[in-house]
Motif scaffolding. Structure first.
Motif, PDB file in Angstrom:
ATOM      1  N   PHE A   1       0.322  16.987  -9.796  1.00  0.00           N
ATOM      2  CA  PHE A   1       1.088  16.248 -10.798  1.00  0.00           C
ATOM      3  C   PHE A   1       1.644  14.962 -10.188  1.00  0.00           C
ATOM      4  CE2 PHE A   1       4.894  15.240 -13.218  1.00  0.00           C
ATOM      5  CZ  PHE A   1       4.451  15.372 -14.524  1.00  0.00           C
ATOM      6  N   ILE A   2       2.163  15.065  -8.965  1.00  0.00           N
ATOM      7  CA  ILE A   2       2.699  13.884  -8.269  1.00  0.00           C
ATOM      8  C   ILE A   2       1.592  12.872  -8.002  1.00  0.00           C
ATOM      9  CG2 ILE A   2       3.735  13.078  -6.117  1.00  0.00           C
ATOM     10  CD1 ILE A   2       5.286  15.721  -6.016  1.00  0.00           C
ATOM     11  N   VAL A   3       0.445  13.349  -7.499  1.00  0.00           N
ATOM     12  CA  VAL A   3      -0.663  12.451  -7.157  1.00  0.00           C
ATOM     13  C   VAL A   3      -1.165  11.712  -8.388  1.00  0.00           C
ATOM     14  CG1 VAL A   3      -3.063  12.382  -6.389  1.00  0.00           C
ATOM     15  CG2 VAL A   3      -1.385  13.717  -5.112  1.00  0.00           C
ATOM     16  N   TYR A   4      -1.399  12.440  -9.480  1.00  0.00           N
ATOM     17  CA  TYR A   4      -1.904  11.792 -10.696  1.00  0.00           C
ATOM     18  C   TYR A   4      -0.866  10.836 -11.282  1.00  0.00           C
ATOM     19  CZ  TYR A   4      -6.086  14.686 -10.832  1.00  0.00           C
ATOM     20  OH  TYR A   4      -7.288  15.263 -10.534  1.00  0.00           O
ATOM     21  N   GLY A   5       0.405  11.193 -11.165  1.00  0.00           N
ATOM     22  CA  GLY A   5       1.456  10.289 -11.624  1.00  0.00           C
ATOM     23  C   GLY A   5       1.491   9.004 -10.823  1.00  0.00           C
ATOM     24  N   LEU A   6       1.345   9.107  -9.511  1.00  0.00           N
ATOM     25  CA  LEU A   6       1.323   7.916  -8.657  1.00  0.00           C
ATOM     26  C   LEU A   6       0.102   7.060  -8.937  1.00  0.00           C
ATOM     27  CD1 LEU A   6       2.531   9.467  -5.283  1.00  0.00           C
ATOM     28  CD2 LEU A   6       3.758   7.813  -6.686  1.00  0.00           C
ATOM     29  N   ASN A   7      -1.048   7.710  -9.139  1.00  0.00           N
ATOM     30  CA  ASN A   7      -2.267   6.964  -9.456  1.00  0.00           C
ATOM     31  C   ASN A   7      -2.097   6.180 -10.752  1.00  0.00           C
ATOM     32  OD1 ASN A   7      -4.169   7.248  -7.405  1.00  0.00           O
ATOM     33  ND2 ASN A   7      -4.725   9.305  -8.066  1.00  0.00           N
TER      34      ASN A   7
ATOM     35  N   ARG B   1       0.693   5.103 -12.057  1.00  0.00           N
ATOM     36  CA  ARG B   1       1.616   3.990 -11.838  1.00  0.00           C
ATOM     37  C   ARG B   1       0.956   2.854 -11.070  1.00  0.00           C
ATOM     38  NH1 ARG B   1       7.320   4.663  -8.698  1.00  0.00           N
ATOM     39  NH2 ARG B   1       6.225   3.682  -6.980  1.00  0.00           N
ATOM     40  N   ASN B   2       0.135   3.213 -10.065  1.00  0.00           N
ATOM     41  CA  ASN B   2      -0.574   2.183  -9.297  1.00  0.00           C
ATOM     42  C   ASN B   2      -1.534   1.394 -10.176  1.00  0.00           C
ATOM     43  OD1 ASN B   2       0.732   2.861  -6.937  1.00  0.00           O
ATOM     44  ND2 ASN B   2      -0.887   4.229  -6.215  1.00  0.00           N
ATOM     45  N   GLN B   3      -2.201   2.078 -11.103  1.00  0.00           N
ATOM     46  CA  GLN B   3      -3.123   1.400 -12.019  1.00  0.00           C
ATOM     47  C   GLN B   3      -2.375   0.429 -12.929  1.00  0.00           C
ATOM     48  OE1 GLN B   3      -5.180   4.609 -13.969  1.00  0.00           O
ATOM     49  NE2 GLN B   3      -6.424   5.093 -12.165  1.00  0.00           N
ATOM     50  N   ARG B   4      -1.189   0.841 -13.385  1.00  0.00           N
ATOM     51  CA  ARG B   4      -0.390  -0.045 -14.222  1.00  0.00           C
ATOM     52  C   ARG B   4       0.066  -1.286 -13.448  1.00  0.00           C
ATOM     53  NH1 ARG B   4       3.738   4.165 -17.320  1.00  0.00           N
ATOM     54  NH2 ARG B   4       2.245   4.946 -18.871  1.00  0.00           N
TER      55      ARG B   4
ATOM     56  N   CYS C   1       0.824  -1.217   0.000  1.00  0.00           N
ATOM     57  CA  CYS C   1       0.000   0.000   0.000  1.00  0.00           C
ATOM     58  C   CYS C   1       0.858   1.268   0.000  1.00  0.00           C
ATOM     59  CB  CYS C   1      -0.932   0.000   1.210  1.00  0.00           C
ATOM     60  SG  CYS C   1      -2.071  -1.390   1.263  1.00  0.00           S
ATOM     61  N   ARG C   2       2.095   1.136  -0.402  1.00  0.00           N
ATOM     62  CA  ARG C   2       3.019   2.274  -0.383  1.00  0.00           C
ATOM     63  C   ARG C   2       2.463   3.465  -1.158  1.00  0.00           C
ATOM     64  NH1 ARG C   2       8.337   0.642  -3.075  1.00  0.00           N
ATOM     65  NH2 ARG C   2       6.863   0.561  -4.821  1.00  0.00           N
ATOM     66  N   GLY C   3       1.916   3.201  -2.344  1.00  0.00           N
ATOM     67  CA  GLY C   3       1.353   4.281  -3.158  1.00  0.00           C
ATOM     68  C   GLY C   3       0.222   5.004  -2.458  1.00  0.00           C
TER      69      GLY C   3
END
Length: 233
Positions: free
Chosen positions: A218-224, A226-229, A150-152
């Motif tokens: 930008f960071i939040v959407y980028g992490l989201n 990556r988590n989806q991938r 759950c790091r993301g």
């Protein structure tokens, strides 16, 4: 950007330091309090779950001034908490850093709990069940299973909480007023500059907050993304 920092006054820098302090304290406190709450909400079948979820989400729909008003009544000299503290020989919490910290924790609660809930639900109970069968204690499960998987969610929760605290205004103004070095955070100082028709200084501080907000999103959407991938893989 260098010119922006060069023209900031000592009062501006004082507000910046106070704001960062408030953001950091709020984020740490909410991660400590919000993690077990989010875990319980994501897995519990209790009849109280819906009511607790509604209470956690209240700051999303309540006007900040309403929340700040009730906190002022509660923490002020005539409130249940404030009057009790004064009877014990302490100061009440209205118009103090401790007071706006409490208000900030309450107001930013859903921005910590919701991302953690989503992350815990995606993980599900199965990994912990497997870890338990292998002899892992609760603490081992936390550090070896929950935090890596759950790091993301934790990063998003911390980032959103920090950013939301950065722009808080209504709750802080109602509960803390505008006391330099004590409760005068950036959002309140921008209001004070605007009220004094000092538009140049207000614009500089507003630009700084605007850039900070964009970076955080930008960071939040980028992490989201990556988590989806990772979830697909």
């Amino acid at each position: 950007m260098a010119e922006l920092f060069a023209t900031l006054s000592p009062q501006d820098w004082q507000a910046i330091r106070l704001t960062l302090k408030l953001c950091l304290y709020t984020t740490v406190i909410l991660l400590l309090l919000g993690t077990p709450l989010a875990w319980w909400l994501s897995l519990s079948d209790s009849k109280l779950r819906t009511a607790i979820q509604a209470i956690v989400a209240l700051p999303l729909v309540l006007p900040p001034t309403v929340l700040g008003f009730y906190l002022l009544l509660l923490l002020g000299p005539h409130g249940a908490v404030g009057s009790t503290l004064e009877q014990l020989g302490f100061n009440h919490l209205a118009f103090s850093f401790s007071g706006i910290l409490i208000g900030s924790v309450v107001y930013s609660l859903p921005f910590t709990v919701q991302p953690l809930m989503d992350s815990f639900r995606r993980m599900g109970p199965r990994p912990l069940e497997v870890a338990a069968t292998l002899g892992a204690c609760k603490l081992d499960q936390l550090f070896s299973v929950v935090l890596p998987l759950c790091r993301g969610g934790f990063i998003i929760a911390a980032t959103l909480t920090f950013a939301h605290t950065l722009g808080e205004f209504g709750v802080i103004l109602m509960l803390g007023g505008s006391i330099p070095g004590e409760t005068q955070v950036l959002s309140v100082l921008i209001y004070d500059h605007t009220e004094a028709m000092n538009y140049a200084q207000a614009q500089q501080l507003s630009l700084g907050l605007l850039v900070s907000a964009f970076v955080v999103l930008f960071i939040v959407y980028g992490l989201n993304r990556r988590n989806q991938r990772e979830a697909v893989l």
